[in-house]
Design an enzyme around this catalytic site. Structure first.
Site, PDB file in Angstrom:
ATOM      1  N   LYS A   1      40.367  52.276  36.198  1.00  0.00           N
ATOM      2  CA  LYS A   1      41.026  50.998  35.935  1.00  0.00           C
ATOM      3  C   LYS A   1      42.265  50.963  36.815  1.00  0.00           C
ATOM      4  CE  LYS A   1      42.867  48.389  32.004  1.00  0.00           C
ATOM      5  NZ  LYS A   1      42.610  47.136  32.653  1.00  0.00           N
TER       6      LYS A   1
ATOM      7  N   ALA B   1      41.872  36.259  32.029  1.00  0.00           N
ATOM      8  CA  ALA B   1      43.302  36.507  32.227  1.00  0.00           C
ATOM      9  C   ALA B   1      43.681  37.767  31.466  1.00  0.00           C
ATOM     10  CB  ALA B   1      44.126  35.308  31.758  1.00  0.00           C
TER      11      ALA B   1
ATOM     12  N   ASN C   1      43.337  47.156  44.890  1.00  0.00           N
ATOM     13  CA  ASN C   1      42.922  45.973  44.138  1.00  0.00           C
ATOM     14  C   ASN C   1      43.689  44.769  44.672  1.00  0.00           C
ATOM     15  OD1 ASN C   1      42.421  43.930  42.323  1.00  0.00           O
ATOM     16  ND2 ASN C   1      42.729  45.195  40.505  1.00  0.00           N
TER      17      ASN C   1
ATOM     18  N   CYS D   1      45.128  40.913  42.737  1.00  0.00           N
ATOM     19  CA  CYS D   1      46.394  40.768  42.001  1.00  0.00           C
ATOM     20  C   CYS D   1      47.212  39.635  42.593  1.00  0.00           C
ATOM     21  CB  CYS D   1      47.214  42.054  42.112  1.00  0.00           C
ATOM     22  SG  CYS D   1      46.405  43.454  41.389  1.00  0.00           S
TER      23      CYS D   1
ATOM     24  N   LYS E   1      39.506  46.286  47.662  1.00  0.00           N
ATOM     25  CA  LYS E   1      38.637  45.585  46.715  1.00  0.00           C
ATOM     26  C   LYS E   1      39.074  44.132  46.696  1.00  0.00           C
ATOM     27  CE  LYS E   1      39.016  45.558  42.133  1.00  0.00           C
ATOM     28  NZ  LYS E   1      38.933  45.989  40.727  1.00  0.00           N
TER      29      LYS E   1
END
Length: 169
Positions: A46, A71, A128, A131, A168
């Site tokens: 995660k 969300a 990631n 964001c 990602k």
């Protein structure tokens, strides 16, 4: 007879090409009660951020006529707890860690990369880019190729040499 499923990805050798996707398996604990996570090629954790975050209150998902709205707010313990509790646990189980990082700007992503050495059990860093960019009117980094490139460059520049870095979107 067991077939040889070894897979090479950016110089990293994995036992096989099966990888638990970031967020789906937390840090592997959620799957460990069902099978030996060391048998996976890797576990993409995660996404971790510098500071602890509670995430958004429930409900976090809603169905709409055109799909789902999500969300979650990227809840997590922050990098220090992640390193001490989660990454060390995954390593103790023999799992291969692809650590997903998330931040609000290139500097935050780079700081996370600096804190993720191979000696701690980090095999790969996943950036990631879904964001929100706090300086970019809240749009995701992935929505702007120049911003996404800045973040990936910052992570690559801060990450230990030899640790592959993937984006990602």
């Amino acid at each position: 007879m067991n077939p040889d499923m070894r897979t090479r990805l950016a110089g990293l050798e994995l036992a096989n090409p099966v990888m638990a996707a970031a967020g789906c398996a937390g840090t592997g604990r959620e799957l460990a009660r069902f099978f030996d996570i060391a048998r996976l090629g890797a576990v993409a954790t995660k996404s971790v951020m510098l500071e602890p975050r509670a995430g958004r209150p429930a409900p976090r998902m809603a169905e709409t006529p055109s799909g789902m709205l999500s969300a979650v707010g990227l809840q997590g313990p922050g990098i220090e707890v992640f390193l001490q509790r989660d990454l060390s646990w995954l390593r103790s189980c023999g799992g291969t860690a692809v650590v997903s990082v998330a931040g609000s700007g290139p500097e935050e992503y780079a700081e996370l990369a600096r804190r993720l050495p191979a000696s701690a059990g980090v095999a790969m860093i996943e950036v990631n880019l879904s964001c929100p960019n706090s300086a970019g009117q809240g749009r995701d980094f992935a929505d702007d190729s120049a911003e996404a490139a800045r973040v990936v460059r910052a992570v690559r520049g801060a990450a230990e040499a030899g640790i592959p870095v993937f984006a990602k979107l």
